[in-house]
Scaffold this motif. Structure first.
Motif, mmCIF file in Angstrom:
data_model
loop_
_atom_site.group_PDB
_atom_site.id
_atom_site.type_symbol
_atom_site.label_atom_id
_atom_site.label_comp_id
_atom_site.label_asym_id
_atom_site.label_seq_id
_atom_site.Cartn_x
_atom_site.Cartn_y
_atom_site.Cartn_z
ATOM 1 N N VAL A 182 0.960 -1.174 0.100
ATOM 2 C CA VAL A 182 0.145 -0.046 -0.127
ATOM 3 C C VAL A 182 0.702 1.364 0.142
ATOM 4 C CG1 VAL A 182 -1.968 -1.313 1.064
ATOM 5 C CG2 VAL A 182 -0.321 -0.150 2.503
ATOM 6 N N LYS A 183 0.388 2.230 0.005
ATOM 7 C CA LYS A 183 1.009 3.617 -0.432
ATOM 8 C C LYS A 183 1.308 4.582 0.792
ATOM 9 C CE LYS A 183 0.127 3.821 -5.386
ATOM 10 N NZ LYS A 183 -0.197 4.866 -6.347
ATOM 11 N N PRO B 19 10.535 4.204 3.450
ATOM 12 C CA PRO B 19 10.160 2.887 3.518
ATOM 13 C C PRO B 19 8.871 2.526 2.507
ATOM 14 C CG PRO B 19 8.878 4.471 5.263
ATOM 15 C CD PRO B 19 9.947 5.293 4.186
ATOM 16 N N SER B 20 8.588 1.303 2.665
ATOM 17 C CA SER B 20 7.595 0.725 1.891
ATOM 18 C C SER B 20 6.545 0.379 2.897
ATOM 19 C CB SER B 20 7.896 -0.456 1.184
ATOM 20 O OG SER B 20 8.443 -1.467 1.930
ATOM 21 N N PHE B 21 5.462 0.051 2.652
ATOM 22 C CA PHE B 21 4.136 -0.207 3.502
ATOM 23 C C PHE B 21 3.385 -1.478 3.011
ATOM 24 C CE2 PHE B 21 4.435 4.519 3.280
ATOM 25 C CZ PHE B 21 5.088 4.672 4.473
ATOM 26 N N ALA B 22 2.913 -2.207 3.941
ATOM 27 C CA ALA B 22 2.234 -3.483 3.626
ATOM 28 C C ALA B 22 1.068 -3.699 4.321
ATOM 29 C CB ALA B 22 2.978 -4.602 3.508
ATOM 30 N N CYS B 23 0.083 -3.768 3.793
ATOM 31 C CA CYS B 23 -1.193 -4.357 4.642
ATOM 32 C C CYS B 23 -1.446 -5.852 4.714
ATOM 33 C CB CYS B 23 -2.593 -3.459 4.103
ATOM 34 S SG CYS B 23 -3.857 -3.794 4.976
ATOM 35 N N HIS B 24 -1.421 -6.285 5.887
ATOM 36 C CA HIS B 24 -1.523 -7.666 6.160
ATOM 37 C C HIS B 24 -2.893 -7.739 6.582
ATOM 38 C CE1 HIS B 24 2.881 -7.775 6.423
ATOM 39 N NE2 HIS B 24 2.755 -6.651 6.854
ATOM 40 N N VAL B 25 -3.832 -8.786 5.862
ATOM 41 C CA VAL B 25 -5.010 -9.053 6.222
ATOM 42 C C VAL B 25 -5.296 -10.716 6.606
ATOM 43 C CG1 VAL B 25 -7.557 -9.258 5.197
ATOM 44 C CG2 VAL B 25 -5.776 -7.263 4.439
#
Length: 98
Positions: free
Chosen positions: A3-4, A60-66
């Motif tokens: 995600v951004k 940084p980069s972003f990640a959404c964990h579901v």
């Protein structure tokens, strides 16, 4: 899913929607099984965003964990909050000793 941004309930909800839609489009109904030792009765989906600093890159980069649960996952939030408080307390204790 990448995600951004690093925060926002609307972002997490939109990511959940996209993941569920992609699963339906591609007929993916079986996911990798994981075990988490908290439970409750109110929530089937749980998501959060992590910030990942990559070596050699300035931003940084972003990640959404579901996570989808067979049973509710309300206490996951409480468990993460408790773990975060403990980690912060340990960090503060370590920095005060130096």
């Amino acid at each position: 899913m990448e995600v951004k941004a690093d925060r926002g309930e609307p972002l997490v909800l939109e990511t959940m929607r996209q993941i569920m839609a992609a699963r339906a489009i591609h007929n993916v109904f079986r996911m990798t099984e994981s075990r988490l030792v908290v439970s409750s009765d109110n929530m089937k989906l749980f998501g959060f965003i992590t910030r990942n600093r990559q070596t050699g890159l300035p931003n940084p980069s972003f990640a959404c964990h579901v996570f989808e649960c067979n049973v509710s996952a309300e206490e996951i939030c409480s468990a993460i909050q408790t773990a975060t408080k403990l980690a912060f307390q340990a960090l503060m204790t370590d920095s005060n000793q130096t």
